[in-house]
Scaffold this motif. Sequence first.
Motif, PDB file in Angstrom:
ATOM      1  N   GLU A 110       0.813  -1.216   0.000  1.00 41.40           N
ATOM      2  CA  GLU A 110       0.000   0.000   0.000  1.00 41.40           C
ATOM      3  C   GLU A 110       0.848   1.269   0.000  1.00 41.40           C
ATOM      4  O   GLU A 110       2.006   1.269   0.405  1.00 41.40           O
ATOM      5  N   THR A 147       6.333  -0.814   0.212  1.00 45.37           N
ATOM      6  CA  THR A 147       5.187  -0.234   0.914  1.00 45.37           C
ATOM      7  C   THR A 147       5.580   1.143   1.432  1.00 45.37           C
ATOM      8  O   THR A 147       6.708   1.351   1.889  1.00 45.37           O
ATOM      9  N   HIS A 162      -3.588   4.702  -1.386  1.00 42.94           N
ATOM     10  CA  HIS A 162      -4.634   3.675  -1.352  1.00 42.94           C
ATOM     11  C   HIS A 162      -5.591   3.943  -0.190  1.00 42.94           C
ATOM     12  O   HIS A 162      -6.803   3.854  -0.334  1.00 42.94           O
ATOM     13  N   ARG A 163      -5.006   4.235   0.980  1.00 39.35           N
ATOM     14  CA  ARG A 163      -5.795   4.580   2.162  1.00 39.35           C
ATOM     15  C   ARG A 163      -5.147   5.764   2.862  1.00 39.35           C
ATOM     16  O   ARG A 163      -3.962   6.046   2.647  1.00 39.35           O
ATOM     17  N   THR A 182     -10.369   5.354   2.016  1.00 35.54           N
ATOM     18  CA  THR A 182      -9.501   5.370   0.840  1.00 35.54           C
ATOM     19  C   THR A 182      -9.151   6.817   0.521  1.00 35.54           C
ATOM     20  O   THR A 182      -9.821   7.759   0.975  1.00 35.54           O
TER      21      THR A 182
END
Length: 235
Positions: free
Chosen positions: A28, A186, A202-203, A217
């Motif tokens: 992520e 990541t 992504h978040r 998100t």
Amino acid sequence: MLEVEGVSVYYGRIRAIREMSFTVNEGEVVALIGANGAGKTTTMRTISGLLNCAGGKIKFAGEDITKMKAHLRVVQGISQAPEGRGIFPGMTVRENLDMGTFGRKDRSGVSKDLDRVFDLFPRLKEREKQLGGTMSGGEQQMLAIGRALMSSPKLLLLDEPSMGLAPQFIRQIFKIIREINNQGTTVLMVEQNANQALAGAHRAFVLETGQITHSGTGKELLANPSVKEAYLGVG
């Protein structure tokens, strides 16, 4: 990959982080946004081991690292490009990058990662023998990220990567962050440029006075009315 569970951090008697909990999953890009003094940099320094937890736990790849020394966290796979870049001004670009290999024993891997950094940041290759302190702010930010990548991190912590940069450098830095993530690293990022951070995440989590007040998100938070009003300049 990263689990922050009920973490509190104090500066003297002042509680800077209040029982914070969030996760970062492998692969992520996760963004932390918030105003100055919200606790963003404190959070990053706590994850990297530069500040101690007064309560709670931090787990990395399933292992409790709450009391692990900072340099051992680097060996485990957590590397940070700090706020303000923190390069060594009297060292060359190459020497700064070499400082990022602390604790590594795989010399062939070091050579491979140096090639990777030069592919991501061709300007660093061009200025390999230049002193870090003589470079522009944008170039120094590239160097700080490149140095962090030289430890071959599983989790890359970026603290305000766009701070003080010209608009063209900001776009370039965020493009490179996406490429770093696409290559398998990541990313946990603290960023005051909320538009850019949320667009590339992504978040994301919103911090206010040491607590998470919103999560979702990147797209969800970009569309959240209270987030838009407070952080995106949209009323």
